[in-house]
Design a protein around this motif. Structure first.
Motif, PDB file in Angstrom:
ATOM      1  N   LEU B 165       0.836  -1.199   0.000  1.00  0.00           N
ATOM      2  CA  LEU B 165       0.000   0.000   0.000  1.00  0.00           C
ATOM      3  C   LEU B 165       0.866   1.242   0.000  1.00  0.00           C
ATOM      4  O   LEU B 165       0.598   2.225  -0.703  1.00  0.00           O
ATOM      5  CB  LEU B 165      -0.871  -0.037   1.252  1.00  0.00           C
ATOM      6  N   GLU B 166       1.927   1.175   0.765  1.00  0.00           N
ATOM      7  CA  GLU B 166       2.823   2.324   0.834  1.00  0.00           C
ATOM      8  C   GLU B 166       3.447   2.598  -0.517  1.00  0.00           C
ATOM      9  O   GLU B 166       3.505   3.741  -0.969  1.00  0.00           O
ATOM     10  CB  GLU B 166       3.903   2.032   1.867  1.00  0.00           C
ATOM     11  N   VAL B 167       3.906   1.536  -1.168  1.00  0.00           N
ATOM     12  CA  VAL B 167       4.513   1.710  -2.489  1.00  0.00           C
ATOM     13  C   VAL B 167       3.503   2.310  -3.455  1.00  0.00           C
ATOM     14  O   VAL B 167       3.781   3.255  -4.188  1.00  0.00           O
ATOM     15  CB  VAL B 167       5.013   0.370  -3.054  1.00  0.00           C
ATOM     16  N   ALA B 168       2.313   1.741  -3.424  1.00  0.00           N
ATOM     17  CA  ALA B 168       1.282   2.220  -4.347  1.00  0.00           C
ATOM     18  C   ALA B 168       0.996   3.682  -4.085  1.00  0.00           C
ATOM     19  O   ALA B 168       0.879   4.484  -5.016  1.00  0.00           O
ATOM     20  CB  ALA B 168       0.018   1.383  -4.180  1.00  0.00           C
ATOM     21  N   SER B 169       0.901   4.037  -2.813  1.00  0.00           N
ATOM     22  CA  SER B 169       0.568   5.417  -2.492  1.00  0.00           C
ATOM     23  C   SER B 169       1.662   6.360  -2.927  1.00  0.00           C
ATOM     24  O   SER B 169       1.382   7.433  -3.441  1.00  0.00           O
ATOM     25  CB  SER B 169       0.352   5.565  -0.992  1.00  0.00           C
ATOM     26  N   ILE B 170       2.883   5.967  -2.722  1.00  0.00           N
ATOM     27  CA  ILE B 170       3.974   6.863  -3.098  1.00  0.00           C
ATOM     28  C   ILE B 170       4.120   6.944  -4.604  1.00  0.00           C
ATOM     29  O   ILE B 170       4.397   7.999  -5.156  1.00  0.00           O
ATOM     30  CB  ILE B 170       5.282   6.399  -2.433  1.00  0.00           C
ATOM     31  N   MET B 172       1.833   5.988  -7.096  1.00  0.00           N
ATOM     32  CA  MET B 172       0.711   6.321  -7.943  1.00  0.00           C
ATOM     33  C   MET B 172      -0.029   7.555  -7.468  1.00  0.00           C
ATOM     34  O   MET B 172      -0.687   8.210  -8.235  1.00  0.00           O
ATOM     35  CB  MET B 172      -0.278   5.153  -8.010  1.00  0.00           C
ATOM     36  N   GLY B 173       0.061   7.824  -6.202  1.00  0.00           N
ATOM     37  CA  GLY B 173      -0.612   9.024  -5.710  1.00  0.00           C
ATOM     38  C   GLY B 173      -2.100   8.848  -5.588  1.00  0.00           C
ATOM     39  O   GLY B 173      -2.643   8.702  -4.510  1.00  0.00           O
ATOM     40  N   HIS B 174      -2.747   8.818  -6.694  1.00  0.00           N
ATOM     41  CA  HIS B 174      -4.196   8.763  -6.650  1.00  0.00           C
ATOM     42  C   HIS B 174      -4.700   7.703  -7.591  1.00  0.00           C
ATOM     43  O   HIS B 174      -4.298   7.647  -8.748  1.00  0.00           O
ATOM     44  CB  HIS B 174      -4.755  10.136  -7.056  1.00  0.00           C
ATOM     45  N   MET B 175      -5.584   6.880  -7.083  1.00  0.00           N
ATOM     46  CA  MET B 175      -6.169   5.871  -7.957  1.00  0.00           C
ATOM     47  C   MET B 175      -7.651   5.796  -7.685  1.00  0.00           C
ATOM     48  O   MET B 175      -8.076   5.890  -6.541  1.00  0.00           O
ATOM     49  CB  MET B 175      -5.555   4.501  -7.651  1.00  0.00           C
ATOM     50  N   GLU B 176      -8.397   5.577  -8.702  1.00  0.00           N
ATOM     51  CA  GLU B 176      -9.829   5.346  -8.522  1.00  0.00           C
ATOM     52  C   GLU B 176     -10.043   4.022  -7.833  1.00  0.00           C
ATOM     53  O   GLU B 176      -9.224   3.119  -7.979  1.00  0.00           O
ATOM     54  CB  GLU B 176     -10.509   5.303  -9.896  1.00  0.00           C
ATOM     55  N   GLU B 179      -9.614   1.075 -10.064  1.00  0.00           N
ATOM     56  CA  GLU B 179      -8.341   0.737 -10.705  1.00  0.00           C
ATOM     57  C   GLU B 179      -7.608  -0.300  -9.892  1.00  0.00           C
ATOM     58  O   GLU B 179      -7.809  -0.452  -8.705  1.00  0.00           O
ATOM     59  CB  GLU B 179      -7.465   1.979 -10.801  1.00  0.00           C
ATOM     60  N   PHE B 180      -6.725  -0.956 -10.569  1.00  0.00           N
ATOM     61  CA  PHE B 180      -6.007  -2.048  -9.927  1.00  0.00           C
ATOM     62  C   PHE B 180      -4.516  -1.818 -10.062  1.00  0.00           C
ATOM     63  O   PHE B 180      -4.021  -1.540 -11.146  1.00  0.00           O
ATOM     64  CB  PHE B 180      -6.434  -3.359 -10.587  1.00  0.00           C
ATOM     65  N   TYR B 181      -3.840  -1.910  -8.964  1.00  0.00           N
ATOM     66  CA  TYR B 181      -2.398  -1.701  -8.982  1.00  0.00           C
ATOM     67  C   TYR B 181      -1.730  -3.036  -9.244  1.00  0.00           C
ATOM     68  O   TYR B 181      -1.782  -3.944  -8.425  1.00  0.00           O
ATOM     69  CB  TYR B 181      -1.975  -1.132  -7.628  1.00  0.00           C
TER      70      TYR B 181
END
Lengths: 756, 261
Positions: B165-170, B172-176, B179-181
């Motif tokens: 989650l941390e990686v995704a947040s840093i 990608m910033g914002h995701m609907e 959306e799928f990471y």
């Protein structure tokens, strides 16, 4: 501080003026009226004798002598702190001039004032300094010593501390002796041993000064730990050299045996100090294992054991500083695993508070002592001392780095070397040691003057210019990064990887021994020193939980989810798409049980008068767990709205909440995942920030049934909730109460759900 | 049997040295180690590494061993794994752990950082699809925690999820919410670990001097053309070493005073 952020620009200055006036106003009468009060005291008693027959009872009498000593001590401390306060009201000044300089100037002013009045200004008593003022600073430094960079560089630090200090002492002592031989200086009475004694006093880098200056420049970790570690570890060398030369200068001659004994003494002093510290550290850790029922006195154990370590080693003329450092370092991992979070905070703040007060007092007294002390000024001697200090330091660092770089994996660059050389500040320890010299030394006053000059030079000139120089040379600064779970995982991963590769390479290197020590620690030591079952907890998990706790507390204090990660990314963005279904029957069951539990819990909630401000009146662990649950609940609420759109054909509940509660940000962070760990499942146990009113209660209940289906979703590919057994397991986990996953396993709350 | 190493083969070592950056002595020492591990054969197998006693208590042992047999680490743009590796490939994998030289420019440091992080990334990305998925990350954390105790897979999952989650947040910033990471790509990996200063941490010390003469020595006896098995000798000093003559002198010094001749 809100009180000082007034609208008027002149407000701050007014406040400072008031502070100064108060200070001067109180300071003067105290010193001036001390004898006055004495006479008044006798006068008063004389008066009472005479007036005994006339007046029955003296209604108001003054007896200053009674409270004199503690009163003066308290007053000095108060003045010191008011000064410190005052500096930070003038932002531009504190950005340019380091605090230590300002404090010394204040000390000079105070000393000057006192002298003008005609009183004898107090000198920094060595006894007071070594027994009361120095230990808190060193304990603070040792307890919070960053272990990883310290152990990685311990070889370099030791080389600088031991060999560097020896080089400084002999180089300076020798050259000063040569200087004194020159007729024109007029100091031909000074013999070699006295010069060497002086060299050994003035050559040691001072931890107090280094801390005070380096704290403000935020330099990168490597250089910081090098200079700081050196200042701590050179105490052993200083102690040995000082005692050695002190003894010898009385006797007058030195034999080879004496030198050899000196070397042996060095090892005894340093290793003995470390041993004493380690013993007390283990004792403290062991004691903390049993303090689960008397939490309030936990911090005291830490302080007292450390102070005892210091005093014990001073008793044997071992190195007290090294004992304190060893005690703090040894004690910390075990004590922190045992004590409660509040005790940890208490320890942290008390240490910071005491060390701050000590530091302030030390610098102020330095200033006062400068005015007070008997001085013997000799231009050549003093100027040469200052120059030699710089020169020997630079040469020492360059020479030693040349040798050290052959053995280091990561070499020290020229910039690093420059900062290490420039950061070798002298401070109050040198002054106190000089002050301790008995009066039989005919050069005592001269030495004291020279020491004070060196201290002033290093603190003022070097202290003030180091910050612009660091900017100018673009030296790497400390990275202001918050703890990241990814970095933690990879740090541990790297450790194991490097140990493994060393194993493949076939030689026993740094990582191999570190791994061996860790394993020894885990199997034998932790078992004895850590209470309960916590000794099995690996570091990664402990770190993760600490981070969780911090965020939960932050959330309580701010009243909403913190915007640590300002994003709308949540678990559903990461989990694979497959949403396993819950059978309808199971859903009904779960819904029913949860509703029943929720009612139970609401009653329990109402009995506690909950408000945001009294949150921490109850046991903190409970509250934090509730906070976590609140977070979880908010997240679930948010998810409800999302899931509704997708799973509306599974459930038949009205979509009543499209948006989250106002004030709750649509933010999700990693700790929400804590929900799904095995031993920390939340109860479905919700509280509201306002007392529950009927409509809210109803909607809350209606929301509840949706959660099990979400649970099924979030379990992801593994959570195939259509499997009955799995569902049972999920549910039971759900029902377990969340308690503080820290050391208090016994604080597991009695759970009303367990009966289900 | 002479314990002194024969001179390294100059041209071969020169090539290797240029390719990997090791010095000749270091290559020589690593070659000896390679021969020791592979029992004097030309290729190394997984089992040879499995038998190293130091690795047995390492929680990520399998991953470390896999890394040696991963073609992506051979700098030849290959993919997949092999069953055995030659000395050259062994050396190339080892070269990932060399410390950077003192006088490197910022760009060179950046290249080295990327290389080392690429090595780590390959270790995590086992199916070689260019991303570290949640499953793979969970596996990493589970392995890390496997030796450390009994806290089970759930905590490991929790930690891995949090990290992801941390990686995704840093990154990608914002995701609907819809959306799928997909997973951590190499660029995200670089970003998340840029503060860790890997070029100063992912290093081990390679010996410049051959100290293995004094340890790990083996002996064998040839009788009538048959070579016996190897026996490891841990006592005594090798023939012809300086140490032997010194020891001899010290030992016999006492005799000299007793006898006149």
């Amino acid at each position: 501080m809100p009180a000082f952020s007034c609208a008027f620009p002149g407000c701050r200055r007014d406040l400072l003026v008031i502070v100064l006036v108060v200070f001067v106003g109180i300071g003067l009468p105290i010193e001036a009226s001390a004898p006055a009060y004495q006479s008044h005291g006798t006068e008063g008693s004389h008066l009472t004798n005479i007036t005994n027959t006339k007046k029955a009872f003296p209604v108001l009498a003054v007896n200053y002598e009674h409270v004199r000593k503690p009163f003066e001590i308290a007053l000095w401390i108060l003045l010191a702190l008011l000064m410190k306060l005052g500096f930070h009201l003038i932002p531009r000044l504190s950005a340019v001039v380091p605090e230590s300089c300002l404090l010394i100037v204040v000390g000079l002013l105070v000393g000057g004032l006192i002298k003008v009045i005609g009183e004898e200004p107090p000198v920094l008593d060595s006894q007071l300094f070594f027994l009361c003022l120095l230990p808190p600073i060193i304990l603070d430094a040792g307890y919070f010593l960053p272990i990883r960079p310290f152990t990685e560089n311990v070889g370099t630090i030791l080389v600088f501390a031991v060999i560097g200090t020896l080089w400084n002492a002999f180089f300076m002592g020798g050259l000063l002796y040569a200087l004194c031989q020159i007729e024109s200086v007029g100091l031909s009475g000074v013999d070699l041993l006295a010069c060497l004694l002086f060299g050994s006093i003035v050559s040691a880098v001072d931890p107090v000064a280094v801390l005070a200056v380096f704290e403000e420049i935020h330099i990168n970790e490597l250089v910081h730990i090098l200079v700081f570690g050196e200042s701590l570890l050179n105490d052993a060398v200083t102690v040995v050299l000082y005692n050695l030369f002190e003894e010898f200068s009385k006797v007058g001659t030195v034999t080879v045996l004496d030198v050899f004994l000196g070397v042996v003494c060095f090892f005894v002093v340093s290793l003995g100090g470390v041993l004493v510290g380690a013993i007390y550290g283990f004792l403290a850790a062991f004691t903390s294992r049993f303090t689960s029922h008397t939490r309030v006195i936990e911090p005291l154990f830490v302080f007292l054991y450390s102070y005892m370590a210091y005093l014990s080693s001073e008793m044997f003329h071992l190195s007290g500083i090294m004992a304190l450092i060893a005690c703090g370092v040894v004690m910390r991992p075990y004590v922190e695993a045992n004590i409660s979070h509040k005790s940890y905070t208490t320890i942290k703040y008390f240490l910071k508070m005491w060390s701050s007060v000590s530091e302030t007092l030390i610098f102020i007294f330095l200033g006062v002592s400068t005015v007070a002390g008997p001085h013997a000024w000799n231009w050549t001697f003093v100027i040469t001392t200052v120059i030699l200090c710089l020169v020997s330091r630079v040469l020492g660092v360059i020479g030693l780095t040349f040798i050290i770089n052959k053995f280091r994996i990561v070499k020290l660059t020229k910039k690093d070397q420059f900062i290490v050389a420039y950061g070798g500040l002298r401070g109050a320890i040198a002054f106190s040691l000089g002050y301790l010299l008995s009066n039989s030394h005919q050069m005592r006053n001269l030495f004291l003057t020279a020491i004070i000059t060196v201290i002033f030079f290093t603190v003022f000139v070097q202290g003030m210019t180091i910050r612009p120089l660091v900017e100018l040379l673009a030296v790497k600064k400390k990275k202001e990064s918050k703890p990241s779970i990814n970095e933690e995982i990879h740090t541990e991963f790297l450790d194991h990887l490097l140990t493994g590769v060393e194993g493949v390479c076939g030689h026993y290197g740094h990582y191999h021994w570190k791994e061996k020590l860790n394993r020894f620690n885990k199997t034998y030591v932790k078992r004895w020193l850590i209470a309960g079952e916590n000794f099995k907890e690996p570091e990664l998990i402990a770190f993760y939980r600490k981070m969780e706790l911090k965020q939960a507390i932050m959330m309580v204090e701010s009243g909403q989810l913190p915007s640590v990660l300002p994003s709308t990314i949540s678990m559903q963005n990461i989990q694979p798409r497959a949403i396993p279904r819950v059978s309808k029957k199971r859903e009904e069951e779960i819904r029913r049980i949860l509703r029943a539990n929720l009612q139970n819990n609401k009653q329990k909630m109402r009995s506690r008068s909950y408000s945001r401000h009294t949150l921490f009146d109850a046991d903190e662990e409970d509250d934090v767990s509730e906070v976590r649950l609140r977070k979880t609940k908010m997240e679930m609420e948010r998810r409800v709205s999302v899931m509704e759109r997708r799973m509306s054909h599974y459930l038949t509940v009205p979509a009543n909440r499209e948006s989250p509660r106002p004030g709750v940000r649509r933010v999700r962070f990693e700790s929400d995942n804590q929900v799904f760990s095995a031993d920390s499942f939340p109860t479905v146990h919700f509280e509201q920030p306002s007392p529950p009113s009927t409509p809210d209660a109803v909607s809350l209940e209606e929301e509840v049934p949706k959660r099990p289906s979400l649970k099924a979703d979030i379990e992801g590919p593994r959570g195939n909730a259509s499997d009955n057994h799995q569902g049972e397991l999920d549910y039971q986990r759900l029902a377990r109460c969340l308690s503080d996953p820290g050391p208090n396993k016994d604080k597991e709350d009695d759970d009303p759900f367990m009966s289900c | 049997m002479g314990a002194l190493q024969s001179l390294p083969d100059e041209p071969e070592y020169r090539d290797l040295s240029e390719k990997t950056g090791f010095s000749f002595e270091q290559i020589g020492i690593l070659h000896k180690r390679f021969k020791q591990l592979s029992h004097n054969e030309d290729t190394l197998r997984r089992d040879d590494l499995n038998t190293i006693p130091d690795l047995s208590c390492n929680p990520i042992r399998t991953q470390i061993i896999e890394a040696f047999f991963d073609k992506r680490n051979f700098h030849q743009n290959g993919e997949g794994t092999v069953q055995e590796i030659s000395f050259e490939e062994f050396l190339v994998v080892m070269s990932h752990f060399r410390p950077p030289a003192l006088d490197m420019t910022e760009e060179q440091r950046e290249i080295i950082r990327r290389e080392k992080l690429r090595f780590l990334f390959n270790m995590h990305d086992t199916d070689n699809d260019g991303t570290i998925t949640l499953e793979e990350y969970r596996h990493v954390v589970e392995e890390l925690l496997s030796r450390s105790g009994a806290l089970g897979k759930e905590t490991a999952k929790g930690i891995a999820d949090a990290a992801m989650l941390e990686v995704a947040s840093i990154s990608m910033g914002h995701m609907e919410p819809d959306e799928f990471y997909e997973g951590i790509t190499f660029e995200h990996f670089l970003k998340i670990l840029k503060d860790i200063e890997i070029e100063t941490r992912m290093n081990i010390r390679f010996l410049n001097m051959d100290t293995t003469n004094l340890c790990n020595r083996t002996q064998s006896v040839r009788v009538n053309g048959c070579l016996s098995g190897e026996l490891s000798s841990s006592t005594g000093s090798p023939q012809g070493s300086v140490f032997s003559s010194l020891l001899y002198t010290l030992y016999t010094d006492g005799c000299r005073s007793q006898y006149e001749n």
